[in-house]
Write an enzyme that holds these catalytic residues in place. Structure first.
Site, short mmCIF file in Angstrom:
data_model
loop_
_atom_site.label_atom_id
_atom_site.label_comp_id
_atom_site.label_asym_id
_atom_site.label_seq_id
_atom_site.Cartn_x
_atom_site.Cartn_y
_atom_site.Cartn_z
N GLN A 83 28.03 14.52 67.26
CA GLN A 83 29.26 14.67 66.48
C GLN A 83 29.33 13.48 65.52
OE1 GLN A 83 31.40 17.60 67.40
NE2 GLN A 83 29.36 17.95 68.28
N GLY B 115 40.49 20.19 68.48
CA GLY B 115 39.04 20.23 68.53
C GLY B 115 38.37 19.77 67.25
N HIS B 116 37.04 19.67 67.32
CA HIS B 116 36.28 19.15 66.18
C HIS B 116 36.36 20.09 64.97
CE1 HIS B 116 32.36 21.08 67.98
NE2 HIS B 116 33.28 21.97 67.71
N ASN B 117 36.43 19.48 63.79
CA ASN B 117 36.50 20.18 62.50
C ASN B 117 37.75 21.03 62.32
OD1 ASN B 117 33.29 19.86 63.00
ND2 ASN B 117 33.75 19.82 60.80
N SER C 242 37.07 24.09 64.46
CA SER C 242 36.93 24.74 63.15
C SER C 242 38.05 25.71 62.82
CB SER C 242 35.57 25.45 63.03
OG SER C 242 34.51 24.52 63.17
#
Length: 356
Positions: free
Chosen positions: A205, A246-248, A266
């Protein structure tokens, strides 16, 4: 600390308003309508409690403009205004300033600040803080005890980071960001790919987190760094405790996210989205501007702007209300179906006997 506010003091704090009645004494505390006594400030922020006004003994009541009726007792004043709850928030902001005055600038002797870090002379760095190489802390910012700021992270002006906040490497906070205890900004996103041997290989990440101006994030909430590029929380957004971003993920401006929400990687929230407590959003979704997602909803598809949904899986609010009502009638429906089956069986049996 003892406080004492006259009607004039309250009016100064809340802004445009209209006073009705005369308060016999200043207010020294705040209480709910039912519990309030002389010397208290109360408010009617929810019409559910309208009936409690008649028996309220508070010296001052913040009340909606359109409330019908005068103060019920002598020595009591109404302050009429459009939004009593917002008015109370402005009073509490003044009390908060007195209860928790901004600490003096300076770096506590127990703090560890890397030689290449840049800490503005007007910032406050509390006990046992760690500021790594290349990090920047802007003017007027407060870092309370045991805050960690990672390498090349940037904390903007006038931020306030409560004890035990973690801002990891390369992450960016804008102006006036407020992070409550236990918040983690920039932990690794949850990313693994399974190889042909069935082993879960970690996906690095390598992105960052950007928190824009005037964002507030509640205790023990986590905002994961992006797999690449960035995870972003937009200007003016407020996130409650124990929430996972969460990521993005991209959260737009002026969104409201209540406690225990999970937003998978995302997913994009456009501006002014509201999510109720324990809501869950699947990954790679787009939630349209101004959408409202009810508590405990599970969202598994994109939502157009202005959507109002609830339930899991989520459905339009009015349909979900009907489904909820129909669920309560299922036992009765099953009884009726059983009765119909028995009746049909009897009719079939009778018809067979007549043919024979």
């Amino acid at each position: 600390m003892r406080i004492a506010y006259t009607v004039e003091d309250i009016v100064r704090l809340v802004g445009e308003s209209r006073v009705e009645g005369i308060a016999a004494q200043p207010v020294c505390s705040i209480a709910a309508l039912k519990q309030a006594k002389a010397g208290d400030l109360a408010f009617l922020g929810n019409l559910k409690y309208k009936a409690d006004v008649a028996g309220c003994a508070a010296s001052i009541i913040l009340i909606p403009d359109d409330y019908d009726g005068p103060p019920p007792i002598s020595g009591q004043a109404f302050i009429r205004l459009p939004k009593p709850s917002l008015a109370l928030a402005r009073v509490c902001r003044e009390i908060e300033r007195l209860l928790w005055p901004k600490p003096s600038p300076g770096v506590h002797p127990s703090a560890i600040v890397a030689a290449s870090a840049k800490v503005d002379s007007s910032a406050h760095i509390g006990p046992l803080c760690v500021i790594e190489a290349g990090a920047q802390v802007g003017p007027g910012t407060v870092l309370q005890a045991q805050v960690y700021v990672g390498r090349d992270a940037r904390i903007g002006p006038d931020c306030w980071l409560m004890p035990l906040v973690t801002v990891l490497d390369y992450c960016l906070l804008g102006r006036r960001v407020r992070l409550h205890s236990g918040v983690v900004i920039g932990a690794d996103g949850f990313g693994y790919d399974t190889n042909k041997e069935g082993i879960h290989e970690k996906v690095p990440q390598i992105g960052r987190v950007v928190i824009e101006d005037d964002v507030e994030i509640g205790a023990n909430t986590t905002v994961d760094r992006a797999r690449f590029n960035e995870t972003r929380v937009g200007e003016g957004t407020k996130i409650d405790n124990l929430t996972q971003v969460g990521h993005n993920v991209v959260i737009g401006k002026h969104c409201i996210v209540a406690a225990l929400v999970g937003i998978s990687g995302s997913t994009t929230l456009e501006d002014s989205v509201v999510i109720g407590g324990q809501g869950g959003l699947a990954g790679h979704l787009r939630i349209g501007k101004g959408s409202m997602i009810g508590g405990q909803s599970g969202v598994i598809h994109d939502l157009p702007p202005g959507s109002q949904v609830r339930d899991s899986p989520s459905m339009p609010y009015l349909i979900a209300q009907k489904v909820h009502i129909l669920k309560s009638r299922l036992p009765e429906l099953f009884k009726r179906v059983t009765t119909l089956e028995e009746t049909i069986a009897q009719l079939t049996e009778s018809s067979g006997k007549r043919r024979n």
